[in-house]
Write a protein that holds these residues in place. Sequence first.
Motif, mmCIF file in Angstrom:
data_model
loop_
_atom_site.group_PDB
_atom_site.id
_atom_site.type_symbol
_atom_site.label_atom_id
_atom_site.label_comp_id
_atom_site.label_asym_id
_atom_site.label_seq_id
_atom_site.Cartn_x
_atom_site.Cartn_y
_atom_site.Cartn_z
ATOM 1 N N ASN A 30 79.157 -39.794 -47.515
ATOM 2 C CA ASN A 30 79.369 -39.247 -46.161
ATOM 3 C C ASN A 30 78.079 -39.241 -45.340
ATOM 4 N N VAL A 31 77.427 -40.368 -45.294
ATOM 5 C CA VAL A 31 76.197 -40.495 -44.510
ATOM 6 C C VAL A 31 76.575 -40.614 -43.029
ATOM 7 N N THR A 32 76.121 -39.691 -42.223
ATOM 8 C CA THR A 32 76.437 -39.665 -40.788
ATOM 9 C C THR A 32 75.168 -39.376 -39.984
ATOM 10 N N ILE A 33 75.261 -39.712 -38.705
ATOM 11 C CA ILE A 33 74.159 -39.432 -37.774
ATOM 12 C C ILE A 33 74.685 -38.518 -36.677
ATOM 13 N N GLN A 34 74.149 -37.331 -36.600
ATOM 14 C CA GLN A 34 74.502 -36.383 -35.545
ATOM 15 C C GLN A 34 73.493 -36.504 -34.415
ATOM 16 N N THR A 35 74.007 -36.727 -33.214
ATOM 17 C CA THR A 35 73.137 -36.993 -32.078
ATOM 18 C C THR A 35 73.486 -36.071 -30.914
ATOM 19 N N LEU A 36 72.494 -35.815 -30.073
ATOM 20 C CA LEU A 36 72.661 -35.109 -28.806
ATOM 21 C C LEU A 36 71.489 -35.500 -27.922
ATOM 22 N N ASN A 37 71.812 -36.237 -26.868
ATOM 23 C CA ASN A 37 70.764 -36.814 -26.014
ATOM 24 C C ASN A 37 69.869 -37.716 -26.868
ATOM 25 N N MET A 38 68.634 -37.323 -27.114
ATOM 26 C CA MET A 38 67.739 -38.137 -27.953
ATOM 27 C C MET A 38 67.334 -37.403 -29.222
ATOM 28 N N ASN A 39 68.168 -36.515 -29.682
ATOM 29 C CA ASN A 39 67.963 -35.841 -30.962
ATOM 30 C C ASN A 39 68.872 -36.514 -31.998
ATOM 31 N N TYR A 40 68.267 -37.081 -33.035
ATOM 32 C CA TYR A 40 69.003 -37.831 -34.044
ATOM 33 C C TYR A 40 68.725 -37.200 -35.405
ATOM 34 N N VAL A 41 69.798 -36.813 -36.090
ATOM 35 C CA VAL A 41 69.676 -36.160 -37.388
ATOM 36 C C VAL A 41 70.594 -36.886 -38.366
ATOM 37 N N LEU A 42 70.000 -37.379 -39.462
ATOM 38 C CA LEU A 42 70.755 -38.064 -40.513
ATOM 39 C C LEU A 42 71.171 -37.041 -41.571
ATOM 40 N N LYS A 43 72.472 -37.008 -41.895
ATOM 41 C CA LYS A 43 72.990 -36.056 -42.873
ATOM 42 C C LYS A 43 73.824 -36.805 -43.910
ATOM 43 N N TRP A 44 73.929 -36.235 -45.117
ATOM 44 C CA TRP A 44 74.693 -36.850 -46.196
ATOM 45 C C TRP A 44 75.113 -35.778 -47.198
ATOM 46 N N ASP A 45 76.000 -36.172 -48.094
ATOM 47 C CA ASP A 45 76.472 -35.298 -49.169
ATOM 48 C C ASP A 45 76.073 -35.913 -50.515
ATOM 49 N N TRP A 46 75.961 -35.043 -51.505
ATOM 50 C CA TRP A 46 75.628 -35.477 -52.862
ATOM 51 C C TRP A 46 76.521 -34.722 -53.837
ATOM 52 N N ASP A 47 77.248 -35.492 -54.641
ATOM 53 C CA ASP A 47 78.157 -34.912 -55.630
ATOM 54 C C ASP A 47 77.404 -34.782 -56.946
ATOM 55 N N ALA A 48 77.038 -33.575 -57.289
ATOM 56 C CA ALA A 48 76.267 -33.346 -58.517
ATOM 57 C C ALA A 48 77.084 -33.622 -59.771
ATOM 58 N N ALA A 49 78.419 -33.619 -59.665
ATOM 59 C CA ALA A 49 79.253 -33.867 -60.849
ATOM 60 C C ALA A 49 79.148 -35.315 -61.328
ATOM 61 N N GLN A 50 78.710 -36.238 -60.473
ATOM 62 C CA GLN A 50 78.590 -37.629 -60.886
ATOM 63 C C GLN A 50 77.393 -37.860 -61.803
ATOM 64 N N ALA A 51 76.396 -36.998 -61.692
ATOM 65 C CA ALA A 51 75.218 -37.124 -62.574
ATOM 66 C C ALA A 51 74.800 -35.732 -63.008
ATOM 67 N N PRO A 52 75.544 -35.112 -63.929
ATOM 68 C CA PRO A 52 75.245 -33.724 -64.313
ATOM 69 C C PRO A 52 73.912 -33.562 -65.022
ATOM 70 N N ASP A 53 73.426 -34.613 -65.655
ATOM 71 C CA ASP A 53 72.176 -34.472 -66.410
ATOM 72 C C ASP A 53 70.958 -34.377 -65.506
ATOM 73 N N VAL A 54 71.036 -34.991 -64.339
ATOM 74 C CA VAL A 54 69.860 -35.026 -63.442
ATOM 75 C C VAL A 54 70.172 -34.394 -62.085
ATOM 76 N N ALA A 55 71.200 -33.567 -62.035
ATOM 77 C CA ALA A 55 71.639 -33.022 -60.748
ATOM 78 C C ALA A 55 70.561 -32.167 -60.098
ATOM 79 N N ARG A 56 69.784 -31.457 -60.899
ATOM 80 C CA ARG A 56 68.798 -30.539 -60.328
ATOM 81 C C ARG A 56 67.518 -31.253 -59.903
#
Length: 396
Positions: A30-56
Amino acid sequence: MELLAVFLRVSALLLCWSAVVCSELPVPENVTIQTLNMNYVLKWDWDAAQAPDVARGVTFTAQYLAMFKKKLKKTKSKQDWKTLCESTPEHICDFSSVQLHYLGVWLLRLRAQSGHMVSPWVEKEFCPDRDAVIGPPSVVNVTPVKGLLQVAITDPLTFTNSSMKEHLPNMYYFIEYWKKSSSTQKPNNLTSSNNLVILPELESWTWYCVRVQSKDNYYKKTSAFSPIYCIQTDGQIPYWQIVLYFLLSLGLSFLVCLIFFMCSFRAVKVVKSTFFPSVPLPSHIQEYLFDSSTSDTPRLLSTEPEMEICSDRLDLLPSDPEVTEVPEIILEVHLSPETSQQSRRTHSRHSSCDSGVYSTEGSGPRQNELGEVREEKPGRKIRADEADEGVQDVSV
């Protein structure tokens, strides 16, 4: 030849093994870019269940690159990508500080990593002019002007507090306004590219509500509405109200002056009655206070001690040869102890002086004329028997 074939096989196995090892971590979702005028913020999600050994211990790295550089041969070098967020545990990366050109096309990429394990890159194409959202006006001021409403609009601002019209020269404003008391009425609207707008055809002394949004037609960008501002229009005051206000102010001024005059007159009257009474003092008191023999200055106390004489009754009879009995005159004399001796001397001096009726020349002793005179102590009575014909000369 056989050795070369063996070497190629081993190299292929090593490449496959390294690819498997490097792709052990899943990619961010879910990589998305939230924008307002010239403010650009990249956001994403990470599912820790896919790699439980190295999630932290998973961190993320974000990079950007101009699209036109990727098409050139030299863009194959890794040094062309610029890293902004490196090994950050957050799920957010702010690209506003980079100040990406508003009309350019950019590539943003992101990957997860934990130690020697990394995930594949996730790329995102981004064009601010096409993808960035414009915001509503930063400030809206609504003021009444001659029965109408004047709307002053401040442009949306960038990350550096500059106007968005520098990047969107065709941006304009959509203004909605309606009566505050009418909730079912369809709102009126108008569009203008100016920052100062006069709303027409408004009723005087009526409440109106206004809101504004920014628009650009090239990519059909529309911002959210600004907050609603409600204000009452003004208008020309009727002449009858002007006359009424004038009469009320005149009456109020007259009332204030009248109250001030009455209070001043009352205060002067009280002062005059206190220090200059209308009822004069009795004449004998005035003669006592103003002694012409000494001065005109009032005096309240006498310098010489005098005795106080109180008489309950004093009868004076006319001269009558037929009257054989002389009525008895009783005088009550009160003397203070200090003035007792002085009163004796005063009595002797007055007895020896002329009374105005008899002269001391050729006359006998005063005791023969007055009869018997007896002086008593203070608070006692004095009897005087007078033998003369209806004339009494009493000296004290």
